[in-house]
Design an enzyme around this catalytic site. Structure first.
Site, short mmCIF file in Angstrom:
data_model
loop_
_atom_site.label_atom_id
_atom_site.label_comp_id
_atom_site.label_asym_id
_atom_site.label_seq_id
_atom_site.Cartn_x
_atom_site.Cartn_y
_atom_site.Cartn_z
CE1 TYR A 15 3.81 -0.46 1.79
CE2 TYR A 15 3.09 -0.95 4.03
CZ TYR A 15 2.91 -0.29 2.82
OH TYR A 15 1.83 0.54 2.66
CG HIS A 20 10.17 2.76 0.12
ND1 HIS A 20 11.12 3.68 -0.30
CD2 HIS A 20 9.17 3.50 0.65
CE1 HIS A 20 10.69 4.90 -0.04
NE2 HIS A 20 9.52 4.83 0.55
CE1 TYR A 64 2.96 1.13 7.52
CE2 TYR A 64 2.03 2.16 9.48
CZ TYR A 64 2.09 1.10 8.59
OH TYR A 64 1.29 0.00 8.77
CG ASN A 112 7.60 11.17 0.94
OD1 ASN A 112 7.82 12.33 0.61
ND2 ASN A 112 6.72 10.40 0.33
#
Length: 187
Positions: A15, A20, A64, A112
């Site tokens: 990631y 993101h 996360y 989220n």
């Protein structure tokens, strides 16, 4: 006065340089410029420094993205930082790449990480720095887009945009959100 800067992202090499994770990238540059470093503590990579008499705490949640509120709430309580002195750095599909906007509150807009913060930290009334990543993806490919790397043209612009985001954070701490919005928000 205490301030908490929360860079949102996901842990793990896969990631690292994705859209993101722009919150992590901005937090990294902020801490680097302060000549500080991160330590891995409970729920987050943590750093702190002083700026004009203020204590500035910086976290990158290790929970996360979908559980970011857990880390933010924990450090707000631990460090006694009021919600109005907390700034969340987040990627935003709804604004074009190259736009940076700080605002005192807003909706999660399907993000989220922000949904988790809303649920665990008392609603939508917390400052956030929205880093535009645009929405240049085919229908149904949103997840691949946000979890994908910036394209080569965007990568050329990233250092300048990250520097501007850091400038906005310093301004938020020094003069507050209203003047920062007026002086530093970009289109």
């Amino acid at each position: 006065m205490n301030y908490l800067i929360v860079g949102l992202g996901n842990i793990g090499r896969e990631y690292a340089d994705t859209r993101h994770n722009i919150g992590f990238m901005v937090a990294d540059q902020l801490v680097k410029e302060a000549n500080a470093s991160f330590s891995t503590l409970k729920l987050a990579a943590y750093s702190e420094y002083k700026q004009r008499g203020h204590n500035v705490y910086v976290i990158k949640p290790t929970t996360y993205m979908n559980l970011s509120g857990k880390a933010m709430n924990y450090y707000m309580q631990l460090l006694k930082v009021p919600i109005e002195n907390t700034l969340v750095i987040v990627d935003d599909l709804a604004i074009p790449f190259g736009s940076l906007r700080i605002k005192p509150k807003g909706s999660a807009a399907g993000h989220n990480g922000l949904k988790s913060i809303e649920a665990l930290c008392g609603g939508q009334a917390y400052p956030r720095l929205r880093f535009g990543i645009g929405d240049n993806y085919p229908k149904g490919r949103q997840i691949d887009y946000v979890l994908g790397p910036f394209d080569p043209e965007e990568q050329k612009e990233l250092p300048r945009l990250i520097d501007h985001a850091v400038k906005m954070i310093h301004s938020f701490v020094n003069i507050g959100i209203e003047l920062t919005m007026t002086n530093l928000n970009t289109k």
